[in-house]
Design a protein around this motif. Structure first.
Motif, mmCIF file in Angstrom:
data_model
loop_
_atom_site.group_PDB
_atom_site.id
_atom_site.type_symbol
_atom_site.label_atom_id
_atom_site.label_comp_id
_atom_site.label_asym_id
_atom_site.label_seq_id
_atom_site.Cartn_x
_atom_site.Cartn_y
_atom_site.Cartn_z
ATOM 1 N N ILE A 1 3.566 -1.197 3.859
ATOM 2 C CA ILE A 1 2.636 0.121 3.965
ATOM 3 C C ILE A 1 3.749 1.264 3.834
ATOM 4 N N TYR B 1 -1.465 -6.079 4.204
ATOM 5 C CA TYR B 1 -0.367 -5.790 3.175
ATOM 6 C C TYR B 1 0.986 -6.460 3.852
ATOM 7 N N GLU C 1 -8.358 -4.855 3.860
ATOM 8 C CA GLU C 1 -7.053 -5.476 2.959
ATOM 9 C C GLU C 1 -5.942 -5.528 4.249
ATOM 10 N N LEU D 1 0.985 -1.148 0.036
ATOM 11 C CA LEU D 1 -0.142 0.071 -0.133
ATOM 12 C C LEU D 1 0.751 1.285 0.090
ATOM 13 N N ASP E 1 -1.708 -1.239 -4.109
ATOM 14 C CA ASP E 1 -2.979 -0.226 -3.564
ATOM 15 C C ASP E 1 -2.388 1.227 -3.609
#
Length: 897
Positions: free
Chosen positions: A616, A613, A611, A545, A567
């Motif tokens: 990040i 990850y 979600e 992310l 993302d």
């Protein structure tokens, strides 16, 4: 023409202590205005943590708050006329506000789970999500805002005893309330939140409400005249002939609110180009704006004492306000010059910057805001024709005016600016204001020829100003003064003014409201490292992310590692649209099929997402900017941790050049409170924080070398050609970070210290290429660096020992480079000599000798510089830079060879 209403009032002689009551009521309303602005600041921040910091979300919160004020004015206006004691009604309103304020944090906490579930269910439905925010806003802020909206008509009903004094009474109350708003705005930004935090500020404000309530409830003020109506003489009535119908006055009041708030939105957007988006800049801008409205209300009050103002005055002030608002607009591009000029005269201190901000803001908007401040009390006084219904009439006027303000803020921000830009928006509002000012002239006692002449004069003045302003404010973005030939792309959207420009270094930069938010040149290496480092350290990354896109360099770096999907969340849609301007650095990240683009506030995305990850990353705007500290707080990192998979990493940008050392350490403290295994890396003097969810951050040399190979070319582009150079970026481990942050308070949602540490001048003192704060931070970190061995996994004892020795030598070089960049050749020489004494390898010795030659050159000692370069040559090291420097120095010494 309007009919004359029956006029009822109690004779002034029957009201005991009315003068004292008026004085106390004025004091009450000053305090009410101050507390209301404090609540607006704090409640907006608290609600934004729930619904997000995107422009639609923030606008929803403010719109709901103002709509509540409007409803309160309408409802309690009529109630105050029917109340036997409107002063006690006011006391009850204040008590309700204070009590609710104390309960609001608990209410927000209790509804958060339900809101999160609903927001997640509505993911991908922006319209329904917007409606959810409206519902949440009204549910949490509607009641206290409505109570606030009822205070003006209630107090007006207390002091209104004669029709001939209605204007004076209204003007005094409105002036006191606006002055209180100025005080509350400045107190919240400069004193309260920084010293007491959000909760402490709310408690203090609530105590203020309850104190006012107690005083109002026990004060033996006059009772309403509705209990024993007594007719007054005709000469004491408000004349209603020669005035527009009520509906025309209400339209004027609506447009007054619409235009006033529309101008405020535009002026704020213009001024942040020069003043930056800090809480102090916004507080000063709002304080100057409210001061203008207050001066207008004060002028209205003084004029009412000397003689009644009529419809002609209402028309003239609006037309003149429009002409000043448009005519002064070109000054918006010169505010930075004002700030620099005043600072050169007085000094580059935080206090000087605040004064300069106030002076620049006043130049742009004080005169038109003062004229606008006349409109609401004057139009409201024309609307009120008797004492007995003054609360109802004023409540209706307040309702209409505030509704107009909500519409003006929303339509200006979301329609006018994106469609017409800042300059076009100003022109449209000025045109609307001229028309709004001229229309009531139709009900003037003057003849038709006079009305036509006034319209022609206003139109001519407006047309002339249109031409002059268009010429003065040329180019796509005239308020940041970027030359048109350097601007590649520009867009005004609801969130910000976004530009892509050619930077002085020859690369490209992304400007957000005139501030260089990101660049695509040699300086952008840290952004690439934020993407590459965690992916290289993670044994098997799959999902990442990226919070805040910017130029897309970080996202492109993550996607440069095979097998990783990303993302990407950014609050501003335009940065995604402008991504192709930085394609050489982001490698088409915005079009990569493995990337999902989300226009949303990063924290709100995490709050409503399920979600998880492996990595990040977070690189928001500078932490000192208003509202951004919510992405640097301990609560944010806890939220990020909840979305990390086992062994996952969180990565945070730490801009030493934009914060004080204390602010930098507080960010580190906030992260380590949530992630005990927090490490600090430095690339090109910029901090990169890497923290791991489970277990220590360790480096497997064999695995790292294997993962490094596919991205070696990209890493080399930013000065990290091999694994050794990557290890050299490691500055501090968990123990070093703990030592650095000992005794420093973490950044929290309750205490956003990054924004409220005190105003700092935008032109901070610098030492060479470094700001004073950056120099201090780097020296402090590098001084601790030798104590922190690189956490190698699988390295032999010999390799580990060699790396420790090399690390000490590297630290001397880093410190020497910092001091040299700061212009302190003496300190640089000391560090380089230490490094030379501890360097066993010829290449390292050559590097220190070359650095010492640079020091000697900067000191003007050319012979010594040449001797150092001769020693470099004697070591047999092929150093092109040393050869070039020697050639340059020889050319400056006649007879040398």
């Amino acid at each position: 023409m309007r009919s004359v209403r029956p006029v009822l009032a109690s004779p002034a002689v029957t009201v005991p202590g009315l003068g004292a009551t008026r004085a106390w009521v004025t004091a009450f309303f000053f305090c009410s205005g101050s507390i209301a602005l404090i609540y607006e600041v704090v409640w907006t921040r608290q609600m934004v943590l729930l619904v997000g910091a995107s422009t639609p979300a923030v606008s929803t919160v403010l719109g709901v708050f103002m709509a509540g004020l409007a409803v309160g004015g309408l409802v309690f206006g009529g109630l105050s006329d029917r109340s036997a004691s409107p002063l006690k009604l006011y006391g009850l309103l204040e008590a309700g506000i204070g009590t609710y304020a104390l309960a609001l944090p608990a209410l927000i906490h209790s509804v958060t789970p339900a809101y999160v579930r609903a927001a997640h269910a509505l993911h991908g439905e922006p319209v329904l999500l917007g409606l959810l925010r409206v519902v949440a806003g009204f549910a949490l802020l509607g009641l206290p805002a409505a109570l606030m909206g009822g205070t003006l008509p209630a107090l007006m009903r207390v002091v209104a005893t004669r029709p001939t004094r209605l204007g004076v009474d209204l003007g005094r109350l409105y002036t006191a309330n606006l002055l209180g708003g100025v005080a509350g705005t400045l107190a919240a930004a400069f004193v309260l939140i920084g010293s007491l935090g959000m909760r402490g500020t709310v408690v203090l404000a609530a105590l203020g409400n309850l104190t006012i309530a107690l005083a109002a409830l026990v004060w033996p003020g006059p009772r309403s005249s509705t209990t024993q109506p007594i007719a007054v003489s005709p000469e004491e009535t408000t004349p209603s002939t020669g005035l527009p119908p009520d509906r025309i006055l209400l339209v004027t009041i609506f447009l007054s609110g619409f235009l006033t708030m529309g101008y405020e939105v535009l002026w704020t957007r213009i001024l942040v180009f020069s003043l930056l988006s800090t809480v102090y800049a916004f507080a000063v801008i709002l304080a100057i704006f409210l001061s203008g409205l207050m001066l207008g209300s004060m002028a209205f009050t003084l004029a009412e004492k000397r003689g009644r103002l009529g419809i002609e005055t209402l028309c003239v002030v609006q037309i003149v306000a429009a002409l000043f608002a448009l005519g002064l607009a070109p000054l918006g591009s010169r505010i930075k010059d004002v700030v620099e000029s005043l600072s050169l005269r007085v000094g580059f201190t935080g206090a000087t910057f605040v004064l300069a901000m106030a002076a620049g803001s006043a130049l742009l908007m004080l005169i038109p805001a003062t004229l606008m401040g006349l409109v609401f009390p004057l139009a409201s006084r024309l609307l009120i024709t008797d004492v007995a219904h003054s609360g109802t009439a004023l409540g209706r006027a307040y309702w209409v005016n505030t509704t107009g303000a909500v519409a003006g803020a929303i339509l200006t921000g979301f329609v006018l600016i994106p469609a017409l830009g800042l300059k076009g928006g100003l022109m449209l509002l000025a045109g609307m204001q001229v028309v709004a000012g001229w229309a009531p002239v139709l009900w003037s006692r003057r003849g038709r020829s006079h009305r036509m002449a006034s319209a022609a004069l206003a139109a001519s003045g407006l047309g002339l100003l249109f031409a002059l302003v268009s010429r003065a404010l040329a180019g796509p973005s005239p308020f940041d003064r970027t030359p048109s030939d350097r601007m590649i792309a520009h867009r005004e959207d609801a969130t910000a003014s976004v530009s892509v420009v050619v930077s002085p270094s020859g690369g490209r930069s992304l400007l957000i409201d005139g501030f260089e938010a990101a660049s695509a040149d040699d300086r952008s290496g840290y952004m690439a490292m934020m993407g590459h480092l965690p992916v290289l350290l993670h044994p098997n990354p799959e999902r990442a992310l990226v919070v805040c896109f910017g130029t897309g360099t970080t996202a492109g770096a993550v996607l440069g590692n095979p097998g990783v999907s990303v993302d990407i969340v950014d609050i501003n849609r335009t940065v995604f649209d402008f991504a192709d301007h930085f394609r050489d650095f982001n490698h088409g990240a915005a079009h990569d099929p493995r990337a999902r683009l989300v226009v949303e506030d990063g924290r709100s995305f995490l709050l409503t997402s399920t979600e998880s990850y492996d990595v990040i990353t977070s690189e928001p705007m500078p932490p000192t900017f208003a509202g951004v500290s919510s992405l640097y707080s301990r609560e944010y990192y806890a939220l990020a941790r909840a979305h990390l998979r086992p062994g996952g990493f969180v990565v945070q940008w730490l801009p030493f050049h934009l914060v004080t050392p204390v602010q930098a350490w507080s960010i580190l403290r906030s992260i380590q409170d949530v992630f005990p295994e927090t490490t600090l890396w430095i690339h090109n003097d910029t901090g990169i924080v890497i923290a791991r969810r489970d277990g220590a951050v360790t480096i497997d040399l064999q695995g790292l070398a294997k993962r490094f190979a596919p991205v070696a070319s990209e890493m080399g582009r930013f000065g990290v050609p091999n694994v050794d150079a990557l290890l050299g970026m490691y500055a501090l481990g968990p123990s070093g970070v703990a030592a650095l942050t000992r005794g420093v308070a973490a950044v929290t949602d309750d205490r956003p210290s990054l924004e409220y540490q005190g105003p700092r001048h935008s032109l901070a003192r610098s030492w060479g290429i470094y700001s004073e704060d950056q120099l201090q931070a780097l020296v402090t970190v590098y001084s601790l660096r030798p104590l922190e061995p690189v956490p190698l996994f699988g390295a032999s004892p010999a390799d580990a020992a060699l790396l420790r020795t090399r690390r000490i030598t590297e630290t001397y070089a880093l410190l020497g480079d910092v001091y040299l960049g700061a212009g302190s050749t003496k300190r640089a020489r000391e560090e380089y000599n230490k490094g030379l004494a501890t360097s066993p390898e010829p290449l390292q010795r050559a590097q220190f000798l070359f650095a010492l030659a640079q020091v000697a050159r900067d000191e003007g000692n050319i012979p010594e510089a040449l001797r150092f370069l001769d020693q470099v040559h004697a070591l047999g090291v092929d150093d092109t830079a040393a050869v070039r420097l020697r050639e340059a120095l020889v050319s400056r010494v006649p007879g040398s060879s």
